[in-house]
Design a protein around this motif. Structure first.
Motif, PDB file in Angstrom:
ATOM      1  N   ALA A 257      20.861   4.322  -4.296  1.00 24.89           N
ATOM      2  CA  ALA A 257      20.383   4.554  -5.772  1.00 24.89           C
ATOM      3  C   ALA A 257      21.539   4.059  -6.453  1.00 24.89           C
ATOM      4  O   ALA A 257      21.378   2.968  -7.340  1.00 24.89           O
ATOM      5  N   HIS A 258      22.617   4.331  -6.054  1.00 23.44           N
ATOM      6  CA  HIS A 258      23.944   3.785  -6.897  1.00 23.44           C
ATOM      7  C   HIS A 258      24.071   2.391  -6.610  1.00 23.44           C
ATOM      8  O   HIS A 258      24.217   1.656  -7.808  1.00 23.44           O
ATOM      9  N   ARG A 259      24.189   2.048  -5.722  1.00 17.88           N
ATOM     10  CA  ARG A 259      24.328   0.373  -5.097  1.00 17.88           C
ATOM     11  C   ARG A 259      23.252  -0.202  -5.761  1.00 17.88           C
ATOM     12  O   ARG A 259      23.468  -1.486  -6.150  1.00 17.88           O
ATOM     13  N   SER A 260      21.994   0.013  -5.648  1.00 15.56           N
ATOM     14  CA  SER A 260      20.922  -0.690  -6.376  1.00 15.56           C
ATOM     15  C   SER A 260      20.689  -0.522  -7.790  1.00 15.56           C
ATOM     16  O   SER A 260      19.982  -1.424  -8.303  1.00 15.56           O
ATOM     17  N   GLY A 261      21.054   0.572  -8.185  1.00 22.71           N
ATOM     18  CA  GLY A 261      20.694   0.610  -9.810  1.00 22.71           C
ATOM     19  C   GLY A 261      19.366   1.191 -10.100  1.00 22.71           C
ATOM     20  O   GLY A 261      18.775   1.398 -11.016  1.00 22.71           O
ATOM     21  N   VAL A 262      18.696   1.566  -8.884  1.00 21.52           N
ATOM     22  CA  VAL A 262      17.193   2.230  -9.086  1.00 21.52           C
ATOM     23  C   VAL A 262      17.387   3.673  -8.826  1.00 21.52           C
ATOM     24  O   VAL A 262      18.008   4.259  -7.950  1.00 21.52           O
ATOM     25  N   ALA A 263      16.668   4.425  -9.678  1.00 22.69           N
ATOM     26  CA  ALA A 263      16.796   5.911  -9.593  1.00 22.69           C
ATOM     27  C   ALA A 263      16.207   6.551  -8.253  1.00 22.69           C
ATOM     28  O   ALA A 263      15.376   5.798  -7.595  1.00 22.69           O
TER      29      ALA A 263
ATOM     30  N   SER B 289      14.400   8.697  -7.634  1.00 26.88           N
ATOM     31  CA  SER B 289      12.880   9.200  -7.883  1.00 26.88           C
ATOM     32  C   SER B 289      12.056   7.743  -7.283  1.00 26.88           C
ATOM     33  O   SER B 289      10.891   7.689  -7.123  1.00 26.88           O
ATOM     34  N   ALA B 290      12.530   6.758  -7.842  1.00 27.18           N
ATOM     35  CA  ALA B 290      11.736   5.462  -7.759  1.00 27.18           C
ATOM     36  C   ALA B 290      11.930   4.921  -6.426  1.00 27.18           C
ATOM     37  O   ALA B 290      10.880   4.344  -5.748  1.00 27.18           O
ATOM     38  N   LEU B 291      12.903   5.224  -5.725  1.00 28.18           N
ATOM     39  CA  LEU B 291      13.293   4.961  -4.245  1.00 28.18           C
ATOM     40  C   LEU B 291      12.225   5.836  -3.356  1.00 28.18           C
ATOM     41  O   LEU B 291      11.531   5.298  -2.644  1.00 28.18           O
ATOM     42  N   ARG B 292      12.001   7.086  -3.904  1.00 19.74           N
ATOM     43  CA  ARG B 292      10.840   7.698  -3.310  1.00 19.74           C
ATOM     44  C   ARG B 292       9.704   7.341  -3.283  1.00 19.74           C
ATOM     45  O   ARG B 292       8.809   7.374  -2.503  1.00 19.74           O
ATOM     46  N   PHE B 293       9.255   6.856  -4.629  1.00 21.51           N
ATOM     47  CA  PHE B 293       8.164   6.429  -5.023  1.00 21.51           C
ATOM     48  C   PHE B 293       7.907   5.044  -4.041  1.00 21.51           C
ATOM     49  O   PHE B 293       6.849   4.917  -3.559  1.00 21.51           O
ATOM     50  N   TYR B 294       8.966   4.202  -3.996  1.00 24.11           N
ATOM     51  CA  TYR B 294       8.782   2.879  -3.199  1.00 24.11           C
ATOM     52  C   TYR B 294       8.450   3.408  -1.798  1.00 24.11           C
ATOM     53  O   TYR B 294       7.675   2.641  -1.071  1.00 24.11           O
ATOM     54  N   GLU B 295       8.994   4.364  -1.083  1.00 26.41           N
ATOM     55  CA  GLU B 295       8.844   4.739  -0.088  1.00 26.41           C
ATOM     56  C   GLU B 295       7.406   5.329   0.120  1.00 26.41           C
ATOM     57  O   GLU B 295       6.818   4.887   1.187  1.00 26.41           O
ATOM     58  N   ASP B 296       7.069   5.957  -0.866  1.00 18.92           N
ATOM     59  CA  ASP B 296       5.720   6.675  -0.563  1.00 18.92           C
ATOM     60  C   ASP B 296       4.628   5.487  -0.856  1.00 18.92           C
ATOM     61  O   ASP B 296       3.393   5.450  -0.127  1.00 18.92           O
ATOM     62  N   GLN B 297       4.818   4.351  -1.340  1.00 22.79           N
ATOM     63  CA  GLN B 297       4.025   3.047  -1.431  1.00 22.79           C
ATOM     64  C   GLN B 297       4.184   2.144  -0.113  1.00 22.79           C
ATOM     65  O   GLN B 297       3.515   1.368  -0.056  1.00 22.79           O
ATOM     66  N   GLY B 298       5.026   2.583   0.763  1.00 22.74           N
ATOM     67  CA  GLY B 298       5.142   1.493   1.878  1.00 22.74           C
ATOM     68  C   GLY B 298       5.982   0.346   1.647  1.00 22.74           C
ATOM     69  O   GLY B 298       6.246  -0.385   2.554  1.00 22.74           O
TER      70      GLY B 298
ATOM     71  N   TYR C 254      18.746   5.359   4.498  1.00 24.54           N
ATOM     72  CA  TYR C 254      18.171   4.082   4.545  1.00 24.54           C
ATOM     73  C   TYR C 254      19.039   3.222   5.187  1.00 24.54           C
ATOM     74  O   TYR C 254      20.214   3.184   5.198  1.00 24.54           O
ATOM     75  N   GLN C 255      18.641   2.326   5.956  1.00 27.66           N
ATOM     76  CA  GLN C 255      19.227   1.080   6.371  1.00 27.66           C
ATOM     77  C   GLN C 255      19.831   0.186   5.107  1.00 27.66           C
ATOM     78  O   GLN C 255      19.347  -0.006   4.108  1.00 27.66           O
ATOM     79  N   ARG C 256      21.195  -0.188   5.311  1.00 20.13           N
ATOM     80  CA  ARG C 256      21.715  -1.040   4.396  1.00 20.13           C
ATOM     81  C   ARG C 256      20.883  -2.189   4.086  1.00 20.13           C
ATOM     82  O   ARG C 256      20.891  -2.596   2.637  1.00 20.13           O
ATOM     83  N   SER C 257      20.052  -2.799   4.790  1.00 20.44           N
ATOM     84  CA  SER C 257      19.222  -3.678   4.553  1.00 20.44           C
ATOM     85  C   SER C 257      18.124  -3.599   3.808  1.00 20.44           C
ATOM     86  O   SER C 257      17.400  -4.269   2.994  1.00 20.44           O
ATOM     87  N   THR C 258      17.965  -2.032   3.311  1.00 24.46           N
ATOM     88  CA  THR C 258      17.017  -1.600   2.241  1.00 24.46           C
ATOM     89  C   THR C 258      17.169  -2.235   0.832  1.00 24.46           C
ATOM     90  O   THR C 258      16.578  -2.443  -0.032  1.00 24.46           O
ATOM     91  N   LEU C 259      18.549  -2.480   0.643  1.00 24.52           N
ATOM     92  CA  LEU C 259      19.152  -2.737  -0.626  1.00 24.52           C
ATOM     93  C   LEU C 259      18.567  -4.198  -1.108  1.00 24.52           C
ATOM     94  O   LEU C 259      18.167  -4.378  -2.055  1.00 24.52           O
ATOM     95  N   ARG C 260      18.263  -5.216   0.199  1.00 32.25           N
ATOM     96  CA  ARG C 260      17.773  -6.300  -0.285  1.00 32.25           C
ATOM     97  C   ARG C 260      16.404  -6.335  -0.394  1.00 32.25           C
ATOM     98  O   ARG C 260      15.866  -6.970  -1.350  1.00 32.25           O
ATOM     99  N   ARG C 261      15.780  -5.437   0.324  1.00 31.57           N
ATOM    100  CA  ARG C 261      14.258  -5.138   0.280  1.00 31.57           C
ATOM    101  C   ARG C 261      13.838  -4.687  -1.571  1.00 31.57           C
ATOM    102  O   ARG C 261      13.054  -5.076  -2.132  1.00 31.57           O
ATOM    103  N   ILE C 262      14.769  -3.844  -1.890  1.00 34.83           N
ATOM    104  CA  ILE C 262      14.720  -3.179  -2.934  1.00 34.83           C
ATOM    105  C   ILE C 262      14.798  -4.452  -4.188  1.00 34.83           C
ATOM    106  O   ILE C 262      14.189  -4.423  -5.195  1.00 34.83           O
ATOM    107  N   ALA C 263      15.883  -5.196  -4.103  1.00 29.75           N
ATOM    108  CA  ALA C 263      16.064  -6.255  -4.963  1.00 29.75           C
ATOM    109  C   ALA C 263      14.938  -7.213  -4.901  1.00 29.75           C
ATOM    110  O   ALA C 263      14.395  -7.940  -5.894  1.00 29.75           O
TER     111      ALA C 263
END
Length: 157
Positions: A19-25, A27-36, A50-59
């Motif tokens: 959350a800190h590194r991506s700037g995404v809350a 709660s949004a990360l949990r939602f993203y995960e729920d959505q697959g 989360y794997q570090r590579s998740t940061l790029r997926r979030i971006a």
């Protein structure tokens, strides 16, 4: 000796770190995960990692949302990528080419809105029958009296 393709412990980040590194809350990360859209593993204490590579997926998700894609479309795009690596520049280029027409449509829509707005400022009509923004050329009259649209647009167009 550790297996070659297994990420080391250092490659896993807590939900707070992501959350800190991506700037995404979180709660949004949990939602993203729920959505697959992203995946995590659970520690013995049931904490998400989360794997570090998740940061790029979030971006990727954030960029696709800015284009105007729905989460289901973003998931489809991410599902087309291999699970064992982050999206690359080539991946993004391939996927974004298909979104270019959508951006062009949005730009044209915004230009039409801007042009219609110029004629609307100060008109004081307060009439959905004549309003160029909500009911240009009274397109909805054929559907009968009463409210035909909400602020979500005109169905069927």
């Amino acid at each position: 000796m550790a297996e070659e393709n297994v990420p080391s412990k250092d490659h896993w980040l807590s939900i707070g770190e992501i959350a800190h590194r991506s700037g995404v809350a979180a709660s949004a990360l949990r939602f993203y995960e729920d959505q697959g859209l992203i995946r995590s593993r659970r520690t013995a204490g049931n904490q998400r990692q989360y794997q570090r590579s998740t940061l790029r997926r979030i971006a990727f998700v954030q960029a696709a949302q800015r284009v105007g894609l729905a989460l289901a479309e973003i998931k489809g795009a991410l599902d087309s990528l291999p699970d064992d690596r982050t999206p690359t520049r080539a991946d993004w280029s391939r996927l974004s080419r298909s979104w270019r027409s959508r951006l062009d449509e949005r730009i044209a829509e915004l230009e039409r809105l801007r042009d219609d707005l110029d004629g609307c400022i100060g008109c004081g009509c307060l009439s959905l029958q004549r309003c160029n923004l909500y009911n240009k050329a009274d397109r909805l009259a054929e559907r009968g009296p009463g409210a035909r649209i909400l602020n979500v647009g005109i169905p069927g167009e």
